[in-house]
Motif scaffolding. Sequence first.
Motif, mmCIF file in Angstrom:
data_model
loop_
_atom_site.group_PDB
_atom_site.id
_atom_site.type_symbol
_atom_site.label_atom_id
_atom_site.label_comp_id
_atom_site.label_asym_id
_atom_site.label_seq_id
_atom_site.Cartn_x
_atom_site.Cartn_y
_atom_site.Cartn_z
ATOM 1 N N ASP A 189 10.675 9.237 55.710
ATOM 2 C CA ASP A 189 9.920 8.057 55.305
ATOM 3 C C ASP A 189 10.583 7.313 54.142
ATOM 4 O O ASP A 189 9.915 6.882 53.199
ATOM 5 N N SER A 190 11.912 7.166 54.226
ATOM 6 C CA SER A 190 12.616 6.493 53.131
ATOM 7 C C SER A 190 13.310 5.205 53.572
ATOM 8 O O SER A 190 14.098 4.637 52.826
ATOM 9 N N ARG A 191 12.982 4.710 54.775
ATOM 10 C CA ARG A 191 13.634 3.488 55.245
ATOM 11 C C ARG A 191 13.305 2.299 54.345
ATOM 12 O O ARG A 191 14.179 1.469 54.052
ATOM 13 N N ARG A 192 12.061 2.216 53.873
ATOM 14 C CA ARG A 192 11.676 1.059 53.052
ATOM 15 C C ARG A 192 12.473 1.012 51.752
ATOM 16 O O ARG A 192 12.949 -0.054 51.348
ATOM 17 N N ILE A 193 12.629 2.153 51.069
ATOM 18 C CA ILE A 193 13.369 2.131 49.813
ATOM 19 C C ILE A 193 14.856 1.940 50.078
ATOM 20 O O ILE A 193 15.555 1.260 49.319
ATOM 21 N N ALA A 194 15.362 2.487 51.181
ATOM 22 C CA ALA A 194 16.774 2.286 51.522
ATOM 23 C C ALA A 194 17.065 0.804 51.735
ATOM 24 O O ALA A 194 18.046 0.253 51.216
ATOM 25 N N LYS A 240 9.367 0.072 42.594
ATOM 26 C CA LYS A 240 8.256 1.035 42.467
ATOM 27 C C LYS A 240 7.296 1.019 43.651
ATOM 28 O O LYS A 240 6.675 2.041 43.949
ATOM 29 N N ASP A 241 7.166 -0.120 44.335
ATOM 30 C CA ASP A 241 6.253 -0.178 45.482
ATOM 31 C C ASP A 241 6.907 0.248 46.794
ATOM 32 O O ASP A 241 6.289 0.191 47.850
ATOM 33 N N TYR A 242 8.175 0.673 46.712
ATOM 34 C CA TYR A 242 8.920 1.033 47.920
ATOM 35 C C TYR A 242 9.310 2.509 47.937
ATOM 36 O O TYR A 242 9.898 2.977 48.908
ATOM 37 N N ILE A 243 9.006 3.234 46.867
ATOM 38 C CA ILE A 243 9.418 4.617 46.760
ATOM 39 C C ILE A 243 8.746 5.460 47.843
ATOM 40 O O ILE A 243 7.543 5.356 48.067
ATOM 41 N N HIS A 244 9.534 6.316 48.485
ATOM 42 C CA HIS A 244 8.986 7.156 49.547
ATOM 43 C C HIS A 244 8.317 8.389 48.949
ATOM 44 O O HIS A 244 8.653 8.821 47.850
ATOM 45 N N PRO A 280 14.916 26.539 39.830
ATOM 46 C CA PRO A 280 13.670 27.322 39.871
ATOM 47 C C PRO A 280 12.905 27.251 38.549
ATOM 48 O O PRO A 280 13.480 27.356 37.459
ATOM 49 N N GLY A 281 11.589 27.033 38.665
ATOM 50 C CA GLY A 281 10.732 27.021 37.492
ATOM 51 C C GLY A 281 10.867 25.794 36.610
ATOM 52 O O GLY A 281 10.434 25.802 35.451
ATOM 53 N N TYR A 282 11.448 24.726 37.148
ATOM 54 C CA TYR A 282 11.682 23.513 36.338
ATOM 55 C C TYR A 282 11.380 22.284 37.174
ATOM 56 O O TYR A 282 11.843 22.175 38.316
ATOM 57 N N ALA A 283 10.600 21.367 36.610
ATOM 58 C CA ALA A 283 10.297 20.109 37.300
ATOM 59 C C ALA A 283 11.094 18.987 36.636
ATOM 60 O O ALA A 283 10.788 18.597 35.504
ATOM 61 N N PRO A 284 12.139 18.496 37.276
ATOM 62 C CA PRO A 284 12.954 17.453 36.652
ATOM 63 C C PRO A 284 12.193 16.142 36.516
ATOM 64 O O PRO A 284 11.293 15.854 37.311
ATOM 65 N N PRO A 285 12.537 15.329 35.508
ATOM 66 C CA PRO A 285 11.878 14.030 35.358
ATOM 67 C C PRO A 285 12.315 13.069 36.455
ATOM 68 O O PRO A 285 13.363 13.265 37.087
ATOM 69 N N GLU A 286 11.514 12.049 36.689
ATOM 70 C CA GLU A 286 11.887 11.006 37.640
ATOM 71 C C GLU A 286 12.875 10.053 36.964
ATOM 72 O O GLU A 286 12.754 9.757 35.780
ATOM 73 N N PRO A 287 13.863 9.552 37.691
ATOM 74 C CA PRO A 287 14.771 8.566 37.102
ATOM 75 C C PRO A 287 14.024 7.260 36.824
ATOM 76 O O PRO A 287 13.092 6.900 37.543
ATOM 77 N N ALA A 288 14.459 6.551 35.796
ATOM 78 C CA ALA A 288 13.760 5.341 35.356
ATOM 79 C C ALA A 288 13.677 4.281 36.448
ATOM 80 O O ALA A 288 12.678 3.551 36.536
ATOM 81 N N TRP A 289 14.719 4.187 37.301
ATOM 82 C CA TRP A 289 14.749 3.093 38.268
ATOM 83 C C TRP A 289 13.569 3.136 39.237
ATOM 84 O O TRP A 289 13.170 2.093 39.774
ATOM 85 N N LYS A 290 12.996 4.326 39.453
ATOM 86 C CA LYS A 290 11.865 4.407 40.375
ATOM 87 C C LYS A 290 10.630 3.671 39.852
ATOM 88 O O LYS A 290 9.714 3.372 40.615
ATOM 89 N N GLY A 291 10.618 3.385 38.554
ATOM 90 C CA GLY A 291 9.496 2.646 37.979
ATOM 91 C C GLY A 291 9.761 1.165 37.811
ATOM 92 O O GLY A 291 8.886 0.417 37.358
#
Length: 203
Positions: free
Chosen positions: A19-24, A189-193, A173-184
């Motif tokens: 489901d990433s065609r829109r952001i691509a 931001k309205d196209y992120i899958h 493992p055991g770590y949640a990486p931050p989201e890159p700034a560009w996704k916001g």
Amino acid sequence: MAASVMFHDGNRRLQDDFDSRRIADRLEEKLTRFAFTDQDRAFIEGAMFFFLATADAGGRPDCSFKGGTPGFVRIVGTDELAFPDYDGNGMFKSLGNVVANPAVGLLFIDMGEKPRRLRVNGEARVSRDDPLREHFAGAQLLVRVKVRAIFPNCPRYIVTPGATEPSTYAPRPGYAPPEPAWKGFDDFKDYIHPRQKTPTESS
């Protein structure tokens, strides 16, 4: 949107699976260009290395490292760059591929405090007689690349040379990486899958 210059059926199948065609499509629309900007010129002509991807006539790939002093890659037209071939091991793996199959991909990377990546895809040709070759000391051949597409890449996984830790964005493992700034950014931001599991994990 016009027909894509970036994506073929294989890309589309995976984009649809995840489901990433829109952001691509949005990334292509907003970021892909066909002529070098002033910023592209400064970045490329300031580079001391890049990676060159080629394939032979049968589609078998190869990737090589090309290095020199800043300015060894030059923008020679709105949609064309050139670089020299210096003395090497004589196998001509990359340039031999170009002779058989002119499609190439160039990847420029800045690994500094503000990492940056830029891709240049195009059609290359190799010459011993190009007059520009004389401007590159030690050049045996000159390669010109006519652009098919220029596009920046998210630099989040780049690490500074000498770093002992992986990128803060690298999953582990055991770590949640931050989201890159560009996704916001408003453009994206309205196209992120949605984040999805792989088909095997979902079954």
